[in-house]
Design a protein around this motif. Structure first.
Motif, short mmCIF file in Angstrom:
data_model
loop_
_atom_site.label_atom_id
_atom_site.label_comp_id
_atom_site.label_asym_id
_atom_site.label_seq_id
_atom_site.Cartn_x
_atom_site.Cartn_y
_atom_site.Cartn_z
N VAL A 4 -10.76 5.76 -2.89
CA VAL A 4 -9.40 5.76 -2.25
C VAL A 4 -8.57 4.91 -2.99
O VAL A 4 -8.42 3.95 -3.10
CB VAL A 4 -9.40 5.82 -0.85
CG1 VAL A 4 -7.81 6.39 -0.37
CG2 VAL A 4 -10.68 6.67 0.02
N LEU A 5 -7.43 5.71 -3.86
CA LEU A 5 -6.61 4.92 -4.49
C LEU A 5 -5.25 4.99 -3.96
O LEU A 5 -4.76 6.09 -3.65
CB LEU A 5 -6.30 5.07 -6.12
CG LEU A 5 -7.77 5.01 -6.80
CD1 LEU A 5 -7.51 5.31 -8.35
CD2 LEU A 5 -8.31 3.69 -6.71
N HIS A 6 -4.27 4.01 -3.86
CA HIS A 6 -2.91 4.32 -3.33
C HIS A 6 -2.11 3.62 -4.42
O HIS A 6 -2.29 2.44 -4.90
CB HIS A 6 -2.70 3.37 -2.00
CG HIS A 6 -1.70 3.98 -1.11
ND1 HIS A 6 -0.50 3.72 -1.40
CD2 HIS A 6 -1.86 4.66 0.20
CE1 HIS A 6 0.30 4.09 -0.42
NE2 HIS A 6 -0.46 4.74 0.28
N ASP A 7 -1.02 4.28 -4.74
CA ASP A 7 0.03 3.64 -5.76
C ASP A 7 1.12 3.13 -5.17
O ASP A 7 1.99 2.94 -5.91
CB ASP A 7 0.54 4.78 -6.68
CG ASP A 7 0.98 5.96 -5.87
OD1 ASP A 7 1.40 5.77 -4.98
OD2 ASP A 7 1.65 6.94 -6.78
N GLY A 8 1.05 2.86 -3.69
CA GLY A 8 2.10 2.31 -3.05
C GLY A 8 3.00 3.33 -2.25
O GLY A 8 3.83 3.15 -1.47
N GLU A 9 2.83 4.48 -2.63
CA GLU A 9 3.76 5.84 -2.22
C GLU A 9 2.67 6.82 -1.72
O GLU A 9 2.74 7.43 -0.54
CB GLU A 9 4.61 6.30 -3.15
CG GLU A 9 5.71 5.31 -3.42
CD GLU A 9 6.58 6.08 -4.63
OE1 GLU A 9 6.18 7.05 -4.96
OE2 GLU A 9 7.66 5.50 -4.98
#
Ligand code: TYD
Length: 133
Positions: free
Chosen positions: A68-73
């Motif tokens: 699971v990747l989160h780009d800050g948004e």
């Protein structure tokens, strides 16, 4: 380059198949370090941090798990379940590995040697640093 699944060569052979990756053909970076995660008890979660500089490439050599990747948004989930698919993760993505199947094996290569100061372990700090980029 954005996070993405990279299809790896698959040399089919009745004696057994073979896949590989190398820089610069499949991998966008030169490898400085290789490690692997295995014997993960059911329900456990690995990661939950970001790297300031390090890039990674992850392959499920055996079994399956989710990255699971989160780009800050926003969040994006990649299910890795083939040994000929690799996930490229640029620097500055919050990443979590979860849903490990029994006997799964995660191979991870990185363009940097281990450096504990490269870790961001606080999600709020990550979001602040990311939004300042
Ligand atoms: P960590 O990266 O926090 O694991 P994960 O992100 O999979 O949950 O690493 C766990 C421990 O292993 C930590 O104490 C640092 C050590 N470690 C090394 O010494 N060298 C390495 O290359 C890695 C990846 C971890």
């Amino acid at each position: 380059m954005k996070p993405q699944i990279i299809n790896l060569p698959k040399i089919l052979d009745k004696r057994g198949n073979l896949s590989f990756f190398e820089y610069p053909n499949q991998l966008p970076f030169d490898i400085a370090r290789t490690y692997w995660i295995y014997d993960v008890p059911g329900g456990e979660v690995r990661g939950s941090h970001a790297f300031k500089e390090q890039q990674e490439f992850i392959v499920a050599l055996s079994g399956s798990f989710d990255v699971v990747l989160h780009d800050g948004e926003k969040e994006e989930r990649f299910c890795l379940n083939r040994s000929y698919h690799g996930l490229y993760i640029p620097k500055m993505y919050w990443r979590t590995l979860e849903n490990f199947s029994t006997n799964s094996l995660a191979l991870i290569v990185s363009d940097k040697k281990y450096e504990k100061n490269d870790y961001i372990r606080d999600f709020e700090q990550f979001k602040n640093l990311k939004s300042a980029l």
